[in-house]
Design a protein around this motif. Structure first.
Motif, mmCIF file in Angstrom:
data_model
loop_
_atom_site.group_PDB
_atom_site.id
_atom_site.type_symbol
_atom_site.label_atom_id
_atom_site.label_comp_id
_atom_site.label_asym_id
_atom_site.label_seq_id
_atom_site.Cartn_x
_atom_site.Cartn_y
_atom_site.Cartn_z
ATOM 1 N N ILE A 83 -7.819 -8.270 0.171
ATOM 2 C CA ILE A 83 -7.349 -7.800 1.472
ATOM 3 C C ILE A 83 -6.012 -7.076 1.290
ATOM 4 N N PHE A 84 -5.915 -5.869 1.889
ATOM 5 C CA PHE A 84 -4.747 -5.000 1.706
ATOM 6 C C PHE A 84 -4.155 -4.618 3.056
ATOM 7 N N SER A 85 -2.853 -4.320 3.062
ATOM 8 C CA SER A 85 -2.182 -3.923 4.307
ATOM 9 C C SER A 85 -1.105 -2.876 4.067
ATOM 10 N N THR A 86 -1.085 -2.242 2.888
ATOM 11 C CA THR A 86 -0.107 -1.212 2.543
ATOM 12 C C THR A 86 -0.839 0.097 2.278
ATOM 13 N N LEU A 87 -0.252 1.214 2.724
ATOM 14 C CA LEU A 87 -0.882 2.525 2.569
ATOM 15 C C LEU A 87 -0.715 3.027 1.140
ATOM 16 N N LYS A 88 -1.496 2.435 0.261
ATOM 17 C CA LYS A 88 -1.588 2.813 -1.143
ATOM 18 C C LYS A 88 -3.000 2.485 -1.584
ATOM 19 N N ALA A 89 -3.561 3.282 -2.486
ATOM 20 C CA ALA A 89 -4.940 3.046 -2.926
ATOM 21 C C ALA A 89 -5.156 1.569 -3.242
ATOM 22 N N PHE A 90 -6.223 0.998 -2.672
ATOM 23 C CA PHE A 90 -6.472 -0.423 -2.885
ATOM 24 C C PHE A 90 -6.687 -0.738 -4.361
ATOM 25 N N VAL A 91 -7.618 -0.003 -4.983
ATOM 26 C CA VAL A 91 -7.945 -0.186 -6.401
ATOM 27 C C VAL A 91 -7.973 1.196 -7.042
ATOM 28 N N ASP A 92 -7.212 1.363 -8.120
ATOM 29 C CA ASP A 92 -7.098 2.656 -8.802
ATOM 30 C C ASP A 92 -7.663 2.500 -10.215
#
Length: 590
Positions: A83-92
């Motif tokens: 679960i993510f909440s920051t505006l950055k690619a979740f998985v790179d």
């Protein structure tokens, strides 16, 4: 289309778990640093597999998993959720070779901020200067509540699109004022542009659009993602760019999280492939409720330049991520109608002025003086073609099911349902907003089931082949050697199939059930997301600006009243069109 994806190979199999590096499920602690420590250890020690015990893992400080430069490696998420909440690619995932990623789900934390909301038109001012929106998911509208886009939805099915629906951009709206509770009053600076607004219309109101992506793939080779689920993301779900080649998505899903009232998954495309090296497979996947296309395959072109000297030109309206020119790239120049100019040159140097969206290209050789400054540039370093798309379900999304700007492809045994735009759109063009595609050759579309698509009458056809250019259609066959065979198309509002700017196209053995079943879209319905000159589109099947087209053994069956029933070949732009053994079309028009 025999595309082979090589699996990891291990002389010695070694496995570790993310828990050995401090990752913990449950709670809402951030696991970013622990995951990254585990990834770096796997890279330095040549670990074969990194595992995750089943659980829910939060990533809160922008430290998201980055897999860079691994080879012969597998990541097994153990059916966990991230679960993510920051505006950055979740998985790179970048610069990896012979790697597999499987058995996990990713999601945006909607408790922090919603990606989109359901908005209902509660009333429109008599003078048209404002309208009221009620948001039934809220007791009180949040203070920070951007109104990015308004996309029509069917209030009964809560799916994107509705008959003759209009969508509009929040950037052109006036002030939005809280009226108490869950109601906003939105001012309309240009009332004449919003006469379509009516009581009880429903909209998907996007708060995010192209802000960040779920899983980014850059420059990998022989990569497989299997059984990966994306519940939501504030941008594209999957994105593939750069030197990415030989990769596969199998049994991956973009679906709404069960037990929620969400109206969207990824706020942009489901899978966005651009400026890559192609050779990919998408098999047995489920893409739905995207804010844009389910699958978009393209490379970017540029139109227009200003000559600086014999070897140097300046391009405008370009961005580094969208138009990644680099030294050594081979650039082909095309005329404004997409026909070849017979000119190609290698880039020697590139300089960018990103603030002005400009770049300067210096070539290794002089450019001919007669080169037209409205030419279209194809960067031949990239080719996202060579693909197999089969056994997938593309459904209930805002835009197209599949948008194809690249060729050497096979699209077979897929199901399309309630796509707001065309189920399959084959396209190429250049204009002020977009410049995408180098043309499509050697494409087979067969054995697909297409139902209730082109909901908003976007392109007048469920399978649509056409260009967008400032001057309109082109006689140059930018689409060549294409077979559309054995497909079933059920319940489409306008045409079933339209082809143009093409050569050697075969429409064979397709079944059309209740085509042309919607009301004809007229000029008063507006041009947003619709082709111009819609009065030119006639019949259930149509061909224009074409040569050497075969329309054979197609069957049309109407159970309900329909607007039209014939095959229409535009007389002034079509050459060598063969009509043979088609059944159920108006006799006088065959």
């Amino acid at each position: 289309m025999d595309i082979e994806i090589t699996s990891p190979s291990w002389k010695e199999y070694k496995k570790v778990s993310v828990t050995e590096f401090g990752a913990r499920a449950g709670g809402k602690r951030c696991n970013g640093a622990a995951f990254q420590r585990a990834i770096e250890y796997c890279k330095s020690e040549g670990i074969s597999e990194l595992t995750v015990p089943k659980g829910v893992y939060y990533f809160r400080d922008g430290n998201h998993p980055t897999f860079d430069g691994l080879s012969d490696f597998r990541f097994d998420g153990g059916d966990s959720e991230f679960i993510f909440s920051t505006l950055k690619a979740f998985v790179d995932i970048r610069n990896c070779e012979r790697v597999e990623f499987r058995h996990f789900a990713v999601d945006w934390d909607w408790e922090v901020k919603q990606l989109a909301s359901i908005g209902l038109v509660r009333g429109v001012a008599e003078d048209g200067t404002s309208f009221d929106l009620v948001f039934p998911e809220y007791d009180t509208v949040p203070e920070e509540f951007p109104l990015r886009t308004f996309n029509p939805m069917n209030p009964a099915t809560l799916t994107p699109g509705c008959e003759l629906g209009h969508e509009f951009n929040g950037i052109h709206l006036g002030k939005a004022s809280a009226m108490g509770g869950n109601v906003l009053r939105v001012e309309l600076p240009r009332p004449e542009s919003y006469r379509f607004l009516k009581q009880d219309q429903a909209y998907i109101v996007r708060h995010y659009v192209y802000d960040t992506n779920a899983i980014e793939l850059h420059g990998n080779a022989h990569l497989t993602l299997s059984n990966v689920t994306i519940y939501s993301a504030p941008g594209h779900a999957f994105i593939s760019t750069g030197d990415q080649h030989h990769w596969k998505l199998e049994r991956c899903r973009i679906v709404k999280r069960p037990g929620t009232t969400r109206c969207i998954t990824a706020t942009a495309d489901g899978c966005h492939i651009s400026n890559s090296q192609g050779y990919f497979i998408i098999d047995s996947c489920d893409f739905s409720y995207n804010g844009d296309d389910c699958l978009n395959i393209h490379d970017n072109s540029v139109q227009g330049f200003r000559r600086i000297d014999a070897k140097t030109i300046r391009l405008s309206r370009v961005q580094r991520w969208r138009n990644p020119f680099g030294p050594g790239d081979s650039v082909e120049f095309r005329h404004a109608d997409l026909s070849p100019a017979g000119i190609a040159a290698n880039v020697a140097a590139v300089s960018w002025d990103e603030g002005r969206e400009q770049c300067v290209l210096e070539f290794a050789s002089e450019l001919p003086a007669e080169l037209n400054d409205r030419s279209i540039l194809f960067n031949r370093r990239y080719d996202s073609g060579h693909y197999v798309v089969r056994h997938n379900f593309f459904h209930q999304n805002r835009a197209r099911g599949i948008l194809l700007h690249a060729g050497e492809g096979l699209v077979e045994n897929n199901r399309f349902y309630r796509n707001q735009g065309s189920a399959i759109q084959i396209e190429c063009g250049a204009e002020e907003r977009w410049a995408e595609g180098f043309g499509v050759r050697n494409l087979v579309i067969r054995d697909n089931w297409i139902e209730s698509s082109d909901v908003n009458h976007w392109n007048m056809a469920v399978i649509y082949m056409g260009v967008y250019l400032d001057q309109g259609r082109t006689d140059y066959p930018i689409f060549q050697d294409i077979r559309i065979e054995n497909n079933t198309i059920v319940n489409c509002p306008q045409q079933a199939i339209y082809v143009s700017s093409c050569e050697r196209v075969f429409l064979r053995n397709n079944a059309l059930v209740n085509p042309n079943a919607g009301p004809l879209k007229t000029a008063q319905d507006g041009d947003e997301n619709c082709v111009a000159n819609r009065e030119y589109y006639r019949g259930s099947l149509m061909a224009s600006h074409c040569n050497d087209v075969y329309i054979e053994n197609n069957r049309r069956l109407s159970i309900i009243p329909t607007m039209e029933s014939h095959i229409y070949i535009e007389p002034n732009t079509s050459r060598s069109v063969t009509l043979r053994d088609n059944i159920g079309f108006a006799e006088e028009d065959r």
